[in-house]
Design an enzyme around this catalytic site. Structure first.
Site, mmCIF file in Angstrom:
data_model
loop_
_atom_site.group_PDB
_atom_site.id
_atom_site.type_symbol
_atom_site.label_atom_id
_atom_site.label_comp_id
_atom_site.label_asym_id
_atom_site.label_seq_id
_atom_site.Cartn_x
_atom_site.Cartn_y
_atom_site.Cartn_z
ATOM 1 N N HIS A 148 2.599 -3.228 2.965
ATOM 2 C CA HIS A 148 1.540 -2.179 3.110
ATOM 3 C C HIS A 148 0.510 -2.448 3.762
ATOM 4 C CE1 HIS A 148 3.353 -0.169 -0.756
ATOM 5 N NE2 HIS A 148 4.020 -0.263 0.042
ATOM 6 N N ASN A 159 11.217 -3.662 2.295
ATOM 7 C CA ASN A 159 11.799 -2.482 2.387
ATOM 8 C C ASN A 159 13.170 -2.505 3.377
ATOM 9 O OD1 ASN A 159 9.826 -1.522 0.447
ATOM 10 N ND2 ASN A 159 8.522 -0.862 2.133
ATOM 11 N N TYR A 204 6.349 -7.453 -3.737
ATOM 12 C CA TYR A 204 7.314 -7.238 -2.429
ATOM 13 C C TYR A 204 7.817 -8.771 -1.712
ATOM 14 C CZ TYR A 204 6.167 -2.259 -2.179
ATOM 15 O OH TYR A 204 5.986 -0.948 -2.333
ATOM 16 N N GLU A 215 -4.279 -2.810 -3.815
ATOM 17 C CA GLU A 215 -3.955 -1.240 -3.843
ATOM 18 C C GLU A 215 -3.825 -0.777 -5.096
ATOM 19 O OE1 GLU A 215 -0.330 -1.090 -1.502
ATOM 20 O OE2 GLU A 215 1.058 -1.560 -3.176
ATOM 21 N N ARG A 253 -0.460 -4.412 -6.840
ATOM 22 C CA ARG A 253 -0.457 -3.417 -7.831
ATOM 23 C C ARG A 253 0.266 -3.793 -9.190
ATOM 24 N NH1 ARG A 253 2.950 -0.526 -4.583
ATOM 25 N NH2 ARG A 253 4.706 0.593 -5.585
#
Length: 712
Positions: free
Chosen positions: A227, A178, A236, A373, A290
């Site tokens: 996360h 991120n 990611y 997740e 996910r």
């Protein structure tokens, strides 16, 4: 800073000229910011077809008639279509090969479309669209429009840049991928506004996540978290590699080039973990987070781009990157240039076993790590995926797009009650596991992993001692101490993969028969052969087999995906432990690379493997071929095999390799990561030795393997 940017400009202009692009084609080629933007343009160059999108363009206000600008969807946010279409318009307008090149009507549509977006200011309930996707794509659009015959009004560009700065956030407030993603649009904005300070901040933040950390990001075991303490090698992992390698290419050859220590970390992760979780063109499904609930997500041929960039950035490993690209492109088969390797990622609770003939992994979860997740309406049936899930692949595509039709209580490797409704974890984000004993021992070629599974959530009420023993030709899978008070039957799933056109064969009651379409129950079959993988059942058991079409939809597992019905032929093997089992066990051996039934029978006769113990206190397997003994002690205990006795004073995972008459190599790990001293006593032929394996104060390395050379 001006010297730095000037260096970037010279390098970029040189690289453009070397590829046949003249500096005369670069607007203000002597402007250092413009030179950097030209490098960015080359990254996103395209020649789009826009006729279809032009039909939905509203001439009155600059909107698109088929876009729901009020949507609050958290995934696949519909308003992003507006920016994506305007981006295509911009590339069509500025590409000499496009029929709309320099088209004044198209320019007017782009301008009005940007005005509409700014005034309407759609807002997504998922921060990622507001702070990453929208600012990045708007930045690229504006950079491309700088090359147009006509320029956007200065005031329009200025207010868009101000909105990007206001809504796009600051990279330093984020972690991992991120942070890098936000730094990217800071680079775009800094170039457009010629802001040296912001460019410096962007470059510093782009590379700052490339460090080992105990938080989100690159872990000390070479895995990747996002996360929280959640394994995210794909997803990611894709994002941070895309962003960092992209920026590294922009700054290559300048004093702002990626530092060598960070390049080394990036290279190690990419070569030894990221691309290692891919077989052929496909990534193993349990490292994708996910994202596994998205169509085509396991297909990773596009990630060859990162390896191509690394050929320039990291030429010391050029041959490895070329081999990776060859596999991802399909130029060479899935086994091309692969070498035997075994890694247990003690931070990530993940094991990866690679052989030229196959790849096998295990994903576990403990009180130290988070379950996979299901946020943003995605991955809604993932609950059991973290509980000892396994991939068994030879070509890589064995599970491609199977997920909408999966029975999610029958995830490969998992022991679970066959509940009619898959539970959702207590939280969609960062739900920690419950196991206090999950880990593995490894010597980098062989290893053993263990997962002491217990789950009382949502009336699952099931526990098991699960272990995997990894050798060359085979993986031995053992389970013991299986208990459940669930009202539903408990299965251990051996595999649930796509079926193939080749016949599946079972040997049962001394007969070989084809497994035809349908579902069947067998008592103690010897073996099953399906899709070049042999499944052996040395201790028998009640085996359920299904070879049939299964139906579902992507929407069933991802509420942002289509509701259309999906049908696929699936092949499933399970061990049925019945209802409310008490102290049940299982044993099966996976033998990939079996082309024919004769090869399976030949393998059986070799007697490579001895299962020496399978109880809830001790599981032990010996490879006669490699003379390796692997043991899982769930508590203090003693184990004897012929004239060798091994005694452990605490729970641990051990591997003993006999090297000579009185010599051996001992590898040990503490799956509980208790940071204590483990004492091992070894006796053989009346000789003995005591090994003190001190994990005290081992910190982040509490789950790592220690090695000892022993001479008795």
């Amino acid at each position: 800073m001006k010297i730095t940017i000037r260096l970037i400009a010279l390098v970029i202009i040189g690289s453009l000229m070397s590829t046949g692009v003249s500096a005369q084609n670069i607007p203000n080629a002597d402007n250092e910011y413009e030179a950097l933007m030209q490098k960015i343009r080359l990254d996103f160059a395209k020649n789009p077809s826009i006729d279809k999108d032009l039909k939905t363009y509203n001439e009155v206000d600059g909107s698109f008639t088929d876009v729901d600008y009020a949507s609050i969807e958290r995934t696949n946010w519909p308003p992003m279509k507006h920016i994506d279409r305007l981006s295509d318009f911009a590339f069509a307008y500025t590409n000499p090969q496009n029929k709309y090149y320099k088209d004044e009507n198209l320019f007017a549509k782009i301008q009005k479309g940007l005005e509409y977006w700014h005034e309407r200011n759609p807002w997504c309930h998922n921060w990622w669209y507001n702070q990453i996707a929208e600012p990045q794509r708007l930045g690229i659009l504006l950079i491309q429009m700088r090359t147009g015959e006509k320029q956007l009004p200065t005031e329009l560009e200025k207010k868009i840049l101000e909105r990007i700065e206001k809504d796009g956030g600051h990279p330093a407030k984020w972690t991992g991928a991120n942070r890098t993603d936000i730094a990217l649009h800071w680079i775009y904005r800094a170039c457009l506004s010629e802001n040296e300070t912001d460019l410096k901040i962007a470059l510093e933040n782009a590379y700052s996540p490339v460090v080992y950390t105990t938080k989100e990001g690159f872990q000390h075991d070479n895995s990747y978290f996002q996360h929280g303490a959640q394994l995210y090698i794909g997803g990611y992992g894709d994002e941070i590699l895309k962003g960092v390698t992209q920026i590294a290419m922009y700054t290559k050859g300048t004093q702002y080039a990626i530092p060598q220590d960070k390049l080394a970390l990036l290279s190690k992760f990419m070569r030894e973990t990221y691309y290692a979780t891919m077989r052929g063109q496909y990534m193993l499904f349990d490292v994708l987070g996910r994202g596994v609930s998205r169509p085509e997500v396991t297909k990773k041929s596009h990630t060859a781009l990162f390896a191509k960039r690394m050929i320039e950035l990291d030429p010391a490993h050029i041959n490895e990157y070329k081999d990776i690209i060859s596999r991802l492109s399909g130029k060479h088969p899935a086994d091309y240039a692969l070498s035997p390797k075994h890694t247990h990622y003690f931070r990530g609770d993940y094991t990866l076993h690679i052989r030229p003939a196959y790849t096998f992994d295990v994903r576990m979860v403990s009180t130290r790590t988070a379950r996979c997740e299901y946020g943003n309406g995605e991955n809604l049936k993932t609950y059991f995926m973290s509980d000892g899930c396994t991939n068994i692949v030879t070509e890589g595509n064995e599970y491609a797009n199977i997920f909408p039709v999966w029975n999610w209580t029958r995830i490969p490797g998992v022991t679970a009650p066959q509940v009619p409704q898959i539970p959702l974890a207590a939280s969609d984000w960062q739900t920690l596991g419950t196991s206090t004993f999950a880990g593995g021992v490894s010597d980098s070629i062989y290893g053993a992993s263990v997962y002491s599974y217990t789950d009382s959530y949502a009336d699952i009420n099931t526990s098991a001692r699960k272990a995997w023993f990894f050798f060359d030709e085979e993986v031995v899978c053992l389970g013991a101490g299986i208990h459940s008070t669930s009202q539903y039957p408990v299965y251990t799933t051996v595999n649930q993969c796509l079926s193939t056109s080749e016949k599946a064969i079972i040997r049962h009651k001394n007969k070989q028969t084809e497994i035809v379409r349908g579902s069947f129950n067998y008592t103690s079959p010897e073996w099953i052969l399906h899709n070049k993988i042999g499944y052996l059942f040395p201790n028998g058991g009640n085996v359920f087999v299904a070879n049939q079409q299964q139906t579902g939809s992507w929407y069933d597992i991802n509420h942002t995906a289509p509701k259309d019905s999906v049908q696929k032929d699936a092949f499933t093997i399970c061990l049925d432990h019945g209802k409310q089992p008490s102290d049940a066990i299982y044993a099966y051996i996976i033998v990939p690379g079996m082309q024919t039934t004769d090869e399976v029978k030949k393998y059986q006769k070799k007697k490579n493997i001895e299962i020496l113990s399978n109880t809830e206190n001790l599981q032990a397997v010996r490879s006669n071929k490699s003379d390796i003994l692997q043991m899982i002690f769930y508590c203090a205990g003693e184990f004897t095999y012929k004239d060798l006795t091994v005694k452990a004073d605490k729970a641990c995972a051990l591997m003993v390799k006999i090297k000579g008459q009185n010599e051996m190599k001992l590898h040990i790990a503490d799956p509980g990561q208790t940071q204590s001293n483990i004492t091992i006593d070894i006796r053989m032929r009346k000789q003995s030795k005591t090994i003190n394996c001190d994990y005290r104060n081992s910190g982040i390395y509490a789950g790592s393997t220690k090695a000892f050379d022993i001479v008795l």
